[in-house]
Design a protein around this motif. Structure first.
Motif, PDB file in Angstrom:
ATOM      1  N   UNK A 121     -74.017 -34.769  47.761  1.00  0.00           N
ATOM      2  CA  UNK A 121     -73.084 -35.886  47.640  1.00  0.00           C
ATOM      3  C   UNK A 121     -72.149 -35.565  46.479  1.00  0.00           C
ATOM      4  N   UNK A 122     -70.853 -35.682  46.711  1.00  0.00           N
ATOM      5  CA  UNK A 122     -69.895 -35.420  45.638  1.00  0.00           C
ATOM      6  C   UNK A 122     -69.393 -36.745  45.066  1.00  0.00           C
ATOM      7  N   UNK A 123     -69.459 -36.878  43.747  1.00  0.00           N
ATOM      8  CA  UNK A 123     -69.030 -38.103  43.080  1.00  0.00           C
ATOM      9  C   UNK A 123     -67.856 -37.772  42.160  1.00  0.00           C
ATOM     10  N   UNK A 124     -66.644 -38.227  42.522  1.00  0.00           N
ATOM     11  CA  UNK A 124     -65.493 -37.994  41.638  1.00  0.00           C
ATOM     12  C   UNK A 124     -65.652 -38.808  40.350  1.00  0.00           C
ATOM     13  N   UNK A 125     -65.418 -38.164  39.217  1.00  0.00           N
ATOM     14  CA  UNK A 125     -65.618 -38.822  37.922  1.00  0.00           C
ATOM     15  C   UNK A 125     -64.391 -38.652  37.042  1.00  0.00           C
ATOM     16  N   UNK A 126     -63.984 -39.729  36.392  1.00  0.00           N
ATOM     17  CA  UNK A 126     -63.036 -39.631  35.278  1.00  0.00           C
ATOM     18  C   UNK A 126     -63.886 -39.529  34.017  1.00  0.00           C
ATOM     19  N   UNK A 127     -63.816 -38.397  33.350  1.00  0.00           N
ATOM     20  CA  UNK A 127     -64.645 -38.215  32.155  1.00  0.00           C
ATOM     21  C   UNK A 127     -63.962 -38.891  30.967  1.00  0.00           C
ATOM     22  N   UNK A 128     -64.048 -40.224  30.946  1.00  0.00           N
ATOM     23  CA  UNK A 128     -63.352 -41.028  29.941  1.00  0.00           C
ATOM     24  C   UNK A 128     -64.314 -41.973  29.222  1.00  0.00           C
ATOM     25  N   UNK A 129     -65.625 -41.666  29.252  1.00  0.00           N
ATOM     26  CA  UNK A 129     -66.616 -42.580  28.674  1.00  0.00           C
ATOM     27  C   UNK A 129     -66.517 -42.662  27.163  1.00  0.00           C
ATOM     28  N   UNK A 130     -66.871 -43.830  26.610  1.00  0.00           N
ATOM     29  CA  UNK A 130     -66.768 -44.030  25.157  1.00  0.00           C
ATOM     30  C   UNK A 130     -67.708 -43.127  24.347  1.00  0.00           C
ATOM     31  N   UNK A 131     -68.734 -42.554  24.990  1.00  0.00           N
ATOM     32  CA  UNK A 131     -69.685 -41.726  24.237  1.00  0.00           C
ATOM     33  C   UNK A 131     -69.473 -40.232  24.473  1.00  0.00           C
ATOM     34  N   UNK A 132     -68.363 -39.860  25.115  1.00  0.00           N
ATOM     35  CA  UNK A 132     -68.130 -38.446  25.426  1.00  0.00           C
ATOM     36  C   UNK A 132     -68.113 -37.593  24.146  1.00  0.00           C
ATOM     37  N   UNK A 133     -67.432 -38.107  23.110  1.00  0.00           N
ATOM     38  CA  UNK A 133     -67.335 -37.339  21.858  1.00  0.00           C
ATOM     39  C   UNK A 133     -68.715 -37.206  21.206  1.00  0.00           C
ATOM     40  N   UNK A 134     -69.516 -38.279  21.279  1.00  0.00           N
ATOM     41  CA  UNK A 134     -70.861 -38.214  20.686  1.00  0.00           C
ATOM     42  C   UNK A 134     -71.729 -37.200  21.417  1.00  0.00           C
ATOM     43  N   UNK A 135     -71.619 -37.169  22.741  1.00  0.00           N
ATOM     44  CA  UNK A 135     -72.398 -36.201  23.517  1.00  0.00           C
ATOM     45  C   UNK A 135     -71.933 -34.785  23.178  1.00  0.00           C
ATOM     46  N   UNK A 136     -70.617 -34.608  23.030  1.00  0.00           N
ATOM     47  CA  UNK A 136     -70.086 -33.294  22.657  1.00  0.00           C
ATOM     48  C   UNK A 136     -70.677 -32.855  21.313  1.00  0.00           C
ATOM     49  N   UNK A 137     -70.768 -33.813  20.372  1.00  0.00           N
ATOM     50  CA  UNK A 137     -71.335 -33.491  19.056  1.00  0.00           C
ATOM     51  C   UNK A 137     -72.816 -33.116  19.186  1.00  0.00           C
ATOM     52  N   UNK A 138     -73.553 -33.875  20.022  1.00  0.00           N
ATOM     53  CA  UNK A 138     -74.983 -33.584  20.208  1.00  0.00           C
ATOM     54  C   UNK A 138     -75.184 -32.220  20.868  1.00  0.00           C
ATOM     55  N   UNK A 139     -74.274 -31.861  21.759  1.00  0.00           N
ATOM     56  CA  UNK A 139     -74.374 -30.560  22.436  1.00  0.00           C
ATOM     57  C   UNK A 139     -73.744 -29.446  21.586  1.00  0.00           C
ATOM     58  N   UNK A 140     -73.005 -29.867  20.539  1.00  0.00           N
ATOM     59  CA  UNK A 140     -72.306 -28.926  19.668  1.00  0.00           C
ATOM     60  C   UNK A 140     -71.250 -28.132  20.451  1.00  0.00           C
ATOM     61  N   UNK A 141     -70.489 -28.829  21.277  1.00  0.00           N
ATOM     62  CA  UNK A 141     -69.401 -28.222  22.053  1.00  0.00           C
ATOM     63  C   UNK A 141     -68.213 -29.185  22.035  1.00  0.00           C
ATOM     64  N   UNK A 142     -67.106 -28.792  22.658  1.00  0.00           N
ATOM     65  CA  UNK A 142     -65.955 -29.693  22.767  1.00  0.00           C
ATOM     66  C   UNK A 142     -66.173 -30.651  23.942  1.00  0.00           C
ATOM     67  N   UNK A 143     -65.455 -31.795  23.945  1.00  0.00           N
ATOM     68  CA  UNK A 143     -65.557 -32.707  25.098  1.00  0.00           C
ATOM     69  C   UNK A 143     -65.210 -32.005  26.410  1.00  0.00           C
ATOM     70  N   UNK A 144     -64.254 -31.087  26.378  1.00  0.00           N
ATOM     71  CA  UNK A 144     -63.887 -30.361  27.607  1.00  0.00           C
ATOM     72  C   UNK A 144     -65.075 -29.547  28.130  1.00  0.00           C
ATOM     73  N   UNK A 145     -65.851 -29.014  27.196  1.00  0.00           N
ATOM     74  CA  UNK A 145     -67.010 -28.213  27.592  1.00  0.00           C
ATOM     75  C   UNK A 145     -68.118 -29.126  28.161  1.00  0.00           C
ATOM     76  N   UNK A 146     -68.205 -30.357  27.651  1.00  0.00           N
ATOM     77  CA  UNK A 146     -69.167 -31.316  28.234  1.00  0.00           C
ATOM     78  C   UNK A 146     -68.807 -31.538  29.704  1.00  0.00           C
TER      79      UNK A 146
END
Lengths: 287, 206
Positions: B81-106
């Motif tokens: 199943x393919x789910x189109x997503x707008x990666x615009x969530x309020x926690x994207x930057x926090x997840x990027x920090x936790x993963x130690x990558x850029x939001x684009x890499x998330x």
């Protein structure tokens, strides 16, 4: 809408449409729902000639009042309560003919908590996944009744059943809940299991259709930490970190992460639906 | 495989891994479809267990289970199943920090992962999707939000999920989708059922 309907004059504290629920969908996160006092629901339907699967109303403590648009046979079971038709006393636990335009009032429970009102033909709201039950955890099914709401009725099925005697348990001075230990009784110490089987618990006022919460001595855990989420059956005694068992009733979540120390077989659950806050609770270990 | 009794008519089968849970669940569904499973009301897979409830004779099934040969899970022939997503969530930057990558890499890693639905719960149609490797597991928010919007794509622990309706929630929100996850008039009502493979497809944010 046809004339086969009623309007809500007094919705009461919490009145919901219930039937036998929607089993078989737990893997999609859909609770069972359905009448908490299932024997009372089935009996009310039999008294008005409905199949036992027809939808009834389940009241909570204060009853409800309804104006029927056409002459309708109604029966009130479950928690005993004064029943009137346009103010005149009518029998509880028996079919009552309510004339068109008259108000049927099921008053506050004299003891117990939940009454069931069956209407000949059943309540004919739109089924969701094969059931008309209101599920208060996930919001499926009809909303709880509000004053002024109009609900449709189905066509009557047949003549009401005659009942020689209506089974009715007297006022419960104590709620007895037999349980089988498991699946996570090993998460508790022997002392914790002993506390469950011998402790003096009471029904907490925080109880609802999701769970009967208890107040009493906390159960001692042998293991700390969280359990990975797992399937939860109806009747599960789930023990959150405060150590006080919660008996899962029909609107319970389908999965959960707190250990289940034991399971109360479904046939013992109807009295739990009628236990008012403060009722003493005793858990009886079945083996 | 450890079967634990659940009341009079239930059985909780505990396994060592999410993969074993999925394999057993698939085998149970196969046997049910073939009429080779005793009647059962609910089959509920979860993180490390499968619950069977409404069995006439749970002990009989325990005895039978021991002799089962459960094939390991195959990739499956159903398309993802393919789910189109707008990666615009309020926690994207926090997840990027936790993963130690850029939001684009998330976005790149999340949309490159093939997920599948390990189990459902929390709300009708809410699937717990596994697939993210362990270093990418993130904790829940310290303070749950009182209202998470419908369609929020979120992460917590080993799981990704999509909120089928607006509800309180403590997961990390990384995006949103317009895909309808739950529709009681649809068959099945849930888009994501246990075992479904899922891919998230990045969409331009407006």
């Amino acid at each position: 809408m046809t004339d086969r309907a009623f309007s809500v004059v007094r919705a009461g504290a919490l009145t919901t449409v219930q039937d036998l629920g929607r089993p078989g969908h737990a893997h999609l996160g859909v609770p069972r729902a359905g009448a908490l006092d299932e024997p009372a629901h089935r009996l009310a339907n039999r008294l008005v000639g409905n199949p036992e699967s027809a939808a009834t109303l389940e009241t909570t403590l204060t009853g409800c009042a309804l104006r029927v648009r056409t002459a309708t046979t109604v029966a009130v079971t479950g928690a005993p309560c004064p029943v009137t038709v346009d103010g005149r006393p009518a029998p509880w636990g028996a079919p009552v003919r309510v004339p068109a335009g008259a108000v049927l009032d099921a008053g506050p429970a004299t003891h117990g908590l939940r009454s069931h009102l069956a209407f000949a033909g059943g309540i004919d709201t739109e089924p969701v996944l094969g059931s008309r039950a209101a599920d208060l955890l996930s919001g499926l099914g009809p909303d709880p009744l509000t004053d002024g709401a109009v609900l449709p009725l189905g066509d009557p099925h047949g003549p009401p059943a005659t009942a020689d005697a209506v089974p009715h348990t007297g006022p419960a001075t104590e709620l007895l809940l037999p349980f089988l230990p498991g699946p996570r009784d090993a998460w508790f110490t022997d002392a914790g299991l002993h506390t469950l089987a011998t402790g003096r618990f009471r029904v907490s006022p925080a109880s609802n259709r999701i769970g009967l919460r208890t107040q009493g001595p906390p159960l001692e855990r042998a293991r700390t930490g969280e359990l990975p989420s797992e399937g939860m059956p109806l009747g599960a005694l789930q023990v959150p970190p405060d150590g006080l068992p919660v008996l899962f009733l029909h609107d319970h979540p389908t999965t959960g992460g707190y250990p289940v120390i034991g399971v109360v077989p479904e046939r013992y659950l109807a009295p739990a639906a009628q236990a008012v806050p403060g009722t003493p609770v005793r858990f009886l270990r079945m083996r | 495989m450890r079967p634990l009794p659940v009341g009079e008519h239930g059985l909780l089968i505990e396994l060592d891994s999410a993969e074993e849970v999925e394999a057993l669940h698939a085998e149970l569904l196969r046997r049910a479809a073939d009429g080779a499973l005793p009647p059962v009301r609910e089959i509920v897979p979860a993180a490390r267990t499968v619950l069977l409830d409404g069995l006439a004779d749970p002990r009989g099934l325990i005895a039978e289970l021991a002799a089962w040969d459960i094939p390991p899970l195959t990739a499956g022939d159903r398309p993802a199943v393919e789910i189109p997503v707008r990666y615009d969530g309020p926690d994207l930057a926090d997840v990027a920090a936790l993963w130690d990558v850029t939001p684009e890499e998330v976005v790149r890693r999340h949309s490159a992962t093939e997920f599948h639905v390990a189990f459902c719960g929390f709300a009708p149609g809410f699937g717990y999707l596994t697939g993210l490797p362990e270093p990418l597991h993130v904790p829940r928010r310290d303070t749950p939000r009182t209202k998470v919007p419908v369609g929020s794509v979120a992460l917590a622990g080993p799981y990704t999920g999509v909120y089928p309706r607006s509800s309180p929630g403590g997961w990390q929100l990384i995006g949103t989708t317009d895909t309808v996850l739950w529709d009681p008039r649809r068959e099945p009502a849930a888009l994501l059922t246990p075992g479904t493979r899922v891919r998230f497809v990045p969409q331009e944010t407006a």
